[in-house]
Design a protein around this motif. Structure first.
Motif, PDB file in Angstrom:
ATOM      1  N   GLY A 229      27.057  34.520  23.090  1.00 54.45           N
ATOM      2  CA  GLY A 229      27.461  35.388  24.195  1.00 54.45           C
ATOM      3  C   GLY A 229      27.703  34.604  25.467  1.00 54.45           C
ATOM      4  N   PHE A 230      26.842  33.626  25.748  1.00 55.54           N
ATOM      5  CA  PHE A 230      27.047  32.798  26.940  1.00 55.54           C
ATOM      6  C   PHE A 230      28.348  32.018  26.825  1.00 55.54           C
ATOM      7  N   GLY A 231      28.583  31.421  25.643  1.00 54.61           N
ATOM      8  CA  GLY A 231      29.803  30.645  25.462  1.00 54.61           C
ATOM      9  C   GLY A 231      31.053  31.490  25.621  1.00 54.61           C
ATOM     10  N   TYR A 232      31.003  32.704  25.104  1.00 54.35           N
ATOM     11  CA  TYR A 232      32.177  33.580  25.216  1.00 54.35           C
ATOM     12  C   TYR A 232      32.448  33.957  26.674  1.00 54.35           C
ATOM     13  N   LEU A 233      31.397  34.317  27.406  1.00 53.36           N
ATOM     14  CA  LEU A 233      31.585  34.684  28.811  1.00 53.36           C
ATOM     15  C   LEU A 233      32.092  33.502  29.635  1.00 53.36           C
ATOM     16  N   ALA A 234      31.595  32.297  29.312  1.00 57.60           N
ATOM     17  CA  ALA A 234      32.075  31.120  30.026  1.00 57.60           C
ATOM     18  C   ALA A 234      33.553  30.861  29.714  1.00 57.60           C
ATOM     19  N   TYR A 235      33.924  31.021  28.459  1.00 59.22           N
ATOM     20  CA  TYR A 235      35.337  30.850  28.066  1.00 59.22           C
ATOM     21  C   TYR A 235      36.223  31.879  28.767  1.00 59.22           C
ATOM     22  N   ASP A 236      35.759  33.103  28.810  1.00 67.39           N
ATOM     23  CA  ASP A 236      36.521  34.169  29.451  1.00 67.39           C
ATOM     24  C   ASP A 236      36.704  33.889  30.938  1.00 67.39           C
ATOM     25  N   GLU A 237      35.645  33.376  31.564  1.00 70.04           N
ATOM     26  CA  GLU A 237      35.730  33.037  32.989  1.00 70.04           C
ATOM     27  C   GLU A 237      36.707  31.891  33.222  1.00 70.04           C
ATOM     28  N   ALA A 238      36.665  30.888  32.338  1.00 67.63           N
ATOM     29  CA  ALA A 238      37.517  29.713  32.522  1.00 67.63           C
ATOM     30  C   ALA A 238      38.996  30.039  32.351  1.00 67.63           C
ATOM     31  N   ARG A 239      39.318  30.971  31.477  1.00 71.77           N
ATOM     32  CA  ARG A 239      40.735  31.297  31.245  1.00 71.77           C
ATOM     33  C   ARG A 239      41.263  32.348  32.214  1.00 71.77           C
ATOM     34  N   GLY A 240      40.403  32.781  33.151  1.00 74.31           N
ATOM     35  CA  GLY A 240      40.869  33.694  34.182  1.00 74.31           C
ATOM     36  C   GLY A 240      40.669  35.149  33.887  1.00 74.31           C
ATOM     37  N   GLY A 241      39.841  35.463  32.881  1.00 75.62           N
ATOM     38  CA  GLY A 241      39.541  36.856  32.591  1.00 75.62           C
ATOM     39  C   GLY A 241      38.627  37.439  33.648  1.00 75.62           C
ATOM     40  N   PRO A 242      38.199  38.703  33.466  1.00 73.41           N
ATOM     41  CA  PRO A 242      37.311  39.347  34.437  1.00 73.41           C
ATOM     42  C   PRO A 242      36.043  38.549  34.651  1.00 73.41           C
ATOM     43  N   GLY A 243      35.501  37.991  33.557  1.00 72.63           N
ATOM     44  CA  GLY A 243      34.336  37.132  33.689  1.00 72.63           C
ATOM     45  C   GLY A 243      33.144  37.799  34.305  1.00 72.63           C
ATOM     46  N   MET A 244      32.172  36.965  34.670  1.00 75.03           N
ATOM     47  CA  MET A 244      30.939  37.491  35.221  1.00 75.03           C
ATOM     48  C   MET A 244      31.008  37.583  36.740  1.00 75.03           C
ATOM     49  N   VAL A 245      31.937  36.822  37.355  1.00 73.39           N
ATOM     50  CA  VAL A 245      31.980  36.766  38.814  1.00 73.39           C
ATOM     51  C   VAL A 245      33.166  37.519  39.372  1.00 73.39           C
ATOM     52  N   ARG A 246      34.292  37.364  38.714  1.00 77.29           N
ATOM     53  CA  ARG A 246      35.508  37.918  39.289  1.00 77.29           C
ATOM     54  C   ARG A 246      35.443  39.439  39.410  1.00 77.29           C
ATOM     55  N   GLY A 247      35.130  40.072  38.294  1.00 74.51           N
ATOM     56  CA  GLY A 247      35.113  41.528  38.302  1.00 74.51           C
ATOM     57  C   GLY A 247      36.524  42.097  38.403  1.00 74.51           C
ATOM     58  N   ARG A 248      36.583  43.378  38.511  1.00 77.47           N
ATOM     59  CA  ARG A 248      37.875  44.044  38.495  1.00 77.47           C
ATOM     60  C   ARG A 248      38.695  43.731  39.736  1.00 77.47           C
ATOM     61  N   ARG A 249      38.028  43.580  40.892  1.00 78.02           N
ATOM     62  CA  ARG A 249      38.757  43.336  42.146  1.00 78.02           C
ATOM     63  C   ARG A 249      39.500  42.021  42.088  1.00 78.02           C
ATOM     64  N   ARG A 250      38.854  40.953  41.484  1.00 81.82           N
ATOM     65  CA  ARG A 250      39.490  39.647  41.486  1.00 81.82           C
ATOM     66  C   ARG A 250      40.644  39.587  40.500  1.00 81.82           C
ATOM     67  N   SER A 251      40.710  40.523  39.579  1.00 84.25           N
ATOM     68  CA  SER A 251      41.810  40.524  38.608  1.00 84.25           C
ATOM     69  C   SER A 251      43.080  41.141  39.190  1.00 84.25           C
ATOM     70  N   GLN A 252      42.984  41.763  40.355  1.00 85.39           N
ATOM     71  CA  GLN A 252      44.141  42.372  40.979  1.00 85.39           C
ATOM     72  C   GLN A 252      44.993  41.309  41.680  1.00 85.39           C
ATOM     73  N   SER A 253      46.306  41.496  41.697  1.00 86.15           N
ATOM     74  CA  SER A 253      47.212  40.594  42.411  1.00 86.15           C
ATOM     75  C   SER A 253      47.164  40.923  43.897  1.00 86.15           C
ATOM     76  N   PRO A 254      47.563  39.982  44.756  1.00 87.18           N
ATOM     77  CA  PRO A 254      47.557  40.272  46.202  1.00 87.18           C
ATOM     78  C   PRO A 254      48.413  41.468  46.554  1.00 87.18           C
ATOM     79  N   GLU A 255      49.556  41.660  45.826  1.00 88.51           N
ATOM     80  CA  GLU A 255      50.423  42.770  46.155  1.00 88.51           C
ATOM     81  C   GLU A 255      49.763  44.109  45.844  1.00 88.51           C
ATOM     82  N   GLN A 256      48.791  44.126  44.853  1.00 83.08           N
ATOM     83  CA  GLN A 256      48.149  45.359  44.461  1.00 83.08           C
ATOM     84  C   GLN A 256      46.939  45.684  45.320  1.00 83.08           C
ATOM     85  N   ALA A 257      46.473  44.704  46.103  1.00 80.62           N
ATOM     86  CA  ALA A 257      45.259  44.919  46.884  1.00 80.62           C
ATOM     87  C   ALA A 257      45.523  45.941  47.974  1.00 80.62           C
TER      88      ALA A 257
END
Length: 268
Positions: A229-257
């Motif tokens: 589970g840790f490895g998967y979350l780290a991989y997801d974070e590294a490839r730019g997914g929602p991850g543990m830190v970004r959350g939904r807000r960080r996945s939005q583009s500047p134009e959508q903010a």
């Protein structure tokens, strides 16, 4: 190449430490279960060897002040003496197949003046339990018994009050009755002459490995799952997914903010 610098952040370092602690704990718990299985298999080997041997005099196995050796547990023994019915001790909370009951322990007085505690068997009772006056009497006069040698229980459950206990300890019962008894006790298999109202015989332990093997595998699986589970979350974070830190807000583009709390200037 993915940027893994986020792994050095305080949040991820703490997350990794928690995961490693969980994985290490699961590994140790799995080893504990496998150790318990090995202990049980070793005990089964002793029981199988001893229960098929011919009985030996009880004084060759049980003696005052000498704990029963592991290799002597469940050894078949015999003794001749007279039951001291007035010193009957009730062992409470011995449930069988969902039915409440008690074990009945009676000292057998030997020719040398000492006594051996004999667990004569199980008696079904109602929820209030039983007292020594409620149980069927053992054979009167001289009686010859055969049974299995057992070591004393330990801990607070061995306390004796009003000739009643929750676990058999020859030391505690001897002190309570003010009687010299050999260390350990005998689980009765037969007595001659037989009692007018025999109790249900002692149940021998099941000789299998128990559930410990599968419990151990389960604990190890949990540990591997935590690392995965840790490895998967780290991989997801590294490839730019929602991850543990970004959350939904960080996945939005500047134009959508949203700007000043509004999603569309035309809504003004």
């Amino acid at each position: 190449m993915p940027n893994l610098r986020f792994l050095l952040s305080r949040r991820w370092v703490l997350f990794l430490l928690v995961v490693l602690t969980l994985a290490w704990s699961a590994w140790r718990l799995g080893e504990w279960q496998f150790d318990r299985r090995e202990d049980r298999l070793a005990r089964n080997a002793v029981i199988e060897r001893n229960e098929n041997d011919p009985p030996v005099p009880v004084t060759e196995v049980l003696a005052p002040g000498s704990p029963v050796a592991d290799e002597e547990e469940w050894k078949r023994v015999s003794a001749t003496g007279t039951y001291a019915v007035e010193d009957t001790v009730i062992v409470r909370y011995r449930t069988r197949d969902g039915a409440a009951g008690v074990d009945v322990v009676v000292p057998l007085e030997l020719s040398d003046g000492s006594s051996v505690l004999v667990d004569r068997g199980w008696l079904e009772t109602d929820n209030r339990g039983a007292t020594p006056d409620d149980v069927p009497s053992p054979p009167a006069g001289e009686v010859t018994i055969e049974g299995w040698a057992r070591g004393d229980a330990t801990g607070d459950s061995t306390a004796v009050a009003d000739q009643s206990t929750r676990a058999i300890s020859s030391e505690r019962i001897g002190e309570s009755l003010d009687r010299e008894v050999v260390t350990g006790f005998v689980e009765l298999s037969s007595e001659s002459p037989e009692a007018a109202e025999p109790l249900q015989p002692v149940e021998l332990p099941e000789q299998d490995g128990g559930p410990h093997f599968f419990y151990g595998l389960q604990w190890w699986f949990f540990g591997v799952l935590a690392l995965f589970g840790f490895g998967y979350l780290a991989y997801d974070e590294a490839r730019g997914g929602p991850g543990m830190v970004r959350g939904r807000r960080r996945s939005q583009s500047p134009e959508q903010a949203p700007v000043d709390g509004k999603h569309d200037a035309g809504q003004e």
